[in-house]
Design a protein around this motif. Structure first.
Motif, mmCIF file in Angstrom:
data_model
loop_
_atom_site.group_PDB
_atom_site.id
_atom_site.type_symbol
_atom_site.label_atom_id
_atom_site.label_comp_id
_atom_site.label_asym_id
_atom_site.label_seq_id
_atom_site.Cartn_x
_atom_site.Cartn_y
_atom_site.Cartn_z
ATOM 1 N N GLY A 103 0.819 -1.215 0.000
ATOM 2 C CA GLY A 103 0.000 0.000 0.000
ATOM 3 C C GLY A 103 0.845 1.254 0.000
ATOM 4 O O GLY A 103 0.543 2.217 -0.709
ATOM 5 N N LYS A 104 1.907 1.268 0.798
ATOM 6 C CA LYS A 104 2.776 2.455 0.848
ATOM 7 C C LYS A 104 3.486 2.672 -0.482
ATOM 8 O O LYS A 104 3.701 3.810 -0.890
ATOM 9 C CB LYS A 104 3.798 2.307 1.973
ATOM 10 N N ARG A 105 3.878 1.585 -1.133
ATOM 11 C CA ARG A 105 4.522 1.745 -2.437
ATOM 12 C C ARG A 105 3.552 2.343 -3.440
ATOM 13 O O ARG A 105 3.933 3.186 -4.264
ATOM 14 C CB ARG A 105 5.050 0.396 -2.933
ATOM 15 N N PHE A 106 2.284 1.917 -3.387
ATOM 16 C CA PHE A 106 1.280 2.482 -4.291
ATOM 17 C C PHE A 106 1.054 3.959 -3.994
ATOM 18 O O PHE A 106 0.907 4.779 -4.909
ATOM 19 C CB PHE A 106 -0.034 1.711 -4.158
ATOM 20 N N ALA A 107 1.007 4.316 -2.706
ATOM 21 C CA ALA A 107 0.777 5.704 -2.295
ATOM 22 C C ALA A 107 2.047 6.553 -2.346
ATOM 23 O O ALA A 107 2.002 7.745 -2.070
ATOM 24 C CB ALA A 107 0.191 5.745 -0.892
ATOM 25 N N LYS A 108 3.180 5.914 -2.661
ATOM 26 C CA LYS A 108 4.474 6.606 -2.785
ATOM 27 C C LYS A 108 4.903 7.266 -1.470
ATOM 28 O O LYS A 108 5.283 8.431 -1.430
ATOM 29 C CB LYS A 108 4.435 7.628 -3.922
ATOM 30 N N ILE A 109 4.792 6.489 -0.389
ATOM 31 C CA ILE A 109 5.271 6.944 0.919
ATOM 32 C C ILE A 109 6.119 5.832 1.525
ATOM 33 O O ILE A 109 6.066 4.683 1.059
ATOM 34 C CB ILE A 109 4.113 7.311 1.873
ATOM 35 N N ARG A 110 6.899 6.161 2.555
ATOM 36 C CA ARG A 110 7.694 5.144 3.219
ATOM 37 C C ARG A 110 7.952 5.540 4.667
ATOM 38 O O ARG A 110 7.830 6.715 5.030
ATOM 39 C CB ARG A 110 9.007 4.881 2.488
ATOM 40 N N THR A 160 9.863 6.649 14.574
ATOM 41 C CA THR A 160 9.801 6.649 13.110
ATOM 42 C C THR A 160 8.944 7.801 12.590
ATOM 43 O O THR A 160 8.176 8.415 13.332
ATOM 44 C CB THR A 160 9.217 5.326 12.582
ATOM 45 N N LEU A 161 9.098 8.053 11.314
ATOM 46 C CA LEU A 161 8.294 9.033 10.589
ATOM 47 C C LEU A 161 7.809 8.400 9.291
ATOM 48 O O LEU A 161 8.463 7.501 8.754
ATOM 49 C CB LEU A 161 9.126 10.276 10.235
ATOM 50 N N VAL A 162 6.669 8.871 8.789
ATOM 51 C CA VAL A 162 6.192 8.440 7.479
ATOM 52 C C VAL A 162 6.300 9.634 6.543
ATOM 53 O O VAL A 162 5.701 10.684 6.788
ATOM 54 C CB VAL A 162 4.738 7.923 7.540
ATOM 55 N N VAL A 163 7.082 9.472 5.486
ATOM 56 C CA VAL A 163 7.363 10.583 4.576
ATOM 57 C C VAL A 163 7.015 10.184 3.151
ATOM 58 O O VAL A 163 6.860 9.000 2.829
ATOM 59 C CB VAL A 163 8.851 10.996 4.650
ATOM 60 N N GLN A 164 6.906 11.195 2.311
ATOM 61 C CA GLN A 164 6.716 10.927 0.895
ATOM 62 C C GLN A 164 7.996 10.364 0.308
ATOM 63 O O GLN A 164 9.093 10.733 0.714
ATOM 64 C CB GLN A 164 6.311 12.212 0.154
ATOM 65 N N GLU A 165 7.827 9.468 -0.638
ATOM 66 C CA GLU A 165 8.994 8.849 -1.255
ATOM 67 C C GLU A 165 9.796 9.899 -2.010
ATOM 68 O O GLU A 165 9.242 10.680 -2.784
ATOM 69 C CB GLU A 165 8.567 7.732 -2.210
#
Length: 267
Positions: A103-110, A160-165
């Motif tokens: 899902g994160k890869r599809f949304a371009k976040i990590r 941790t943080l969730v950021v845009q790829e």
């Protein structure tokens, strides 16, 4: 003037890295995709386990033995496998895919650590184990919306943080109209361009570079918003009649650029 919610991190090597936080929308999309994948996997697993358990119990009945406690043990094993898959899905992908699930890869976040490094097994495990708590009454969503660093409980505990790829953005050449060129020549005399900070100029420049790739309504709204903010910053009462918000931003961009070039030449 803020176009993106960014954060600057200091790595153990004392290098500053700038990231754009993922935001609640991208995270919700990624989680929705991941939950659907986990749900379909578990449904298929439970159907398979039910078939195996039924065949096993039928076979044992033919032997005439008493296995009254067996269904309870089979249920316990199924629940344990369910927990392992529901938790292990996030841990496995975030560790092996450097902070991304499907899902994160599809949304371009990590997911990254607070110091900018990739997440490890311990960080991914803590985030996965605390996810059910974040999901209760949407606690995690409220924390993301209200927190400056957009962290849920799992992020705070795991660090941790969730950021845009991070991906390269093609910098398009900025086309400036003749009307904007004329106004740019007048702005230093009728406004105070020194009130425009480098960060403000960077926002205007980034908008002008990306505007051709934006949806029309979003582009129009953002252009008007940035034009009003820029006008207030440089103490201009009104935008000249007949000039669009895009042309005004072009003029501000060009005037600021020329002013900075002149300052550098004098120095």
């Amino acid at each position: 003037m803020r176009l993106f919610n960014r954060i600057t991190l200091l790595t153990p090597e004392s290098v500053e890295l700038e990231f754009t936080l993922a935001g609640i929308g991208s995270r919700a999309l990624a989680l929705l995709i991941d939950y659907h994948i986990v749900a379909f996997t578990l449904i298929a697993l439970w159907l398979l386990l039910a078939l195996i358990a039924g065949q096993l119990l039928s076979y044992l009945d033919t032997l005439g033995s008493n296995y009254a406690d067996l269904p309870i043990w089979l249920l316990a094993i199924a629940i344990l496998i369910t927990f392992v898959i529901a938790t292990g899905y996030f841990v496995f992908f975030e560790v092996t895919w450097q902070g991304q699930t499907i899902g994160k890869r599809f949304a371009k976040i990590r997911v990254i650590r607070d110091d900018g490094r990739p997440v490890g097994l311990s960080q991914a495990a803590l985030r996965a184990l605390l996810r059910p708590i974040d999901d209760i009454l949407f606690i995690g969503a409220f924390l993301i919306l209200l927190g400056q660093k957009e962290k849920r409980i799992g992020d705070w505990v795991a660090g941790t943080l969730v950021v845009q790829e991070v991906r390269p953005v093609v910098k398009a050449a900025i086309a400036v109209s003749q009307e904007a060129e004329k106004l740019a020549a007048e702005l230093p005399q009728i406004t105070d361009l020194s009130k425009l900070l480098p960060d403000d100029f960077a926002v205007i420049r980034e908008y002008l570079q990306r505007r051709n790739f934006m949806e029309r309504n979003a582009k129009s709204e953002l252009s008007l918003q940035l034009a009003r903010q820029a006008r207030n910053l440089i103490n201009l009462e009104t935008i000249p009649a007949g000039l669009t918000s895009d042309e005004f931003l072009e003029a501000v961009y060009l005037a600021y650029q020329q002013q900075e070039r002149g300052i550098r030449d004098e120095g």
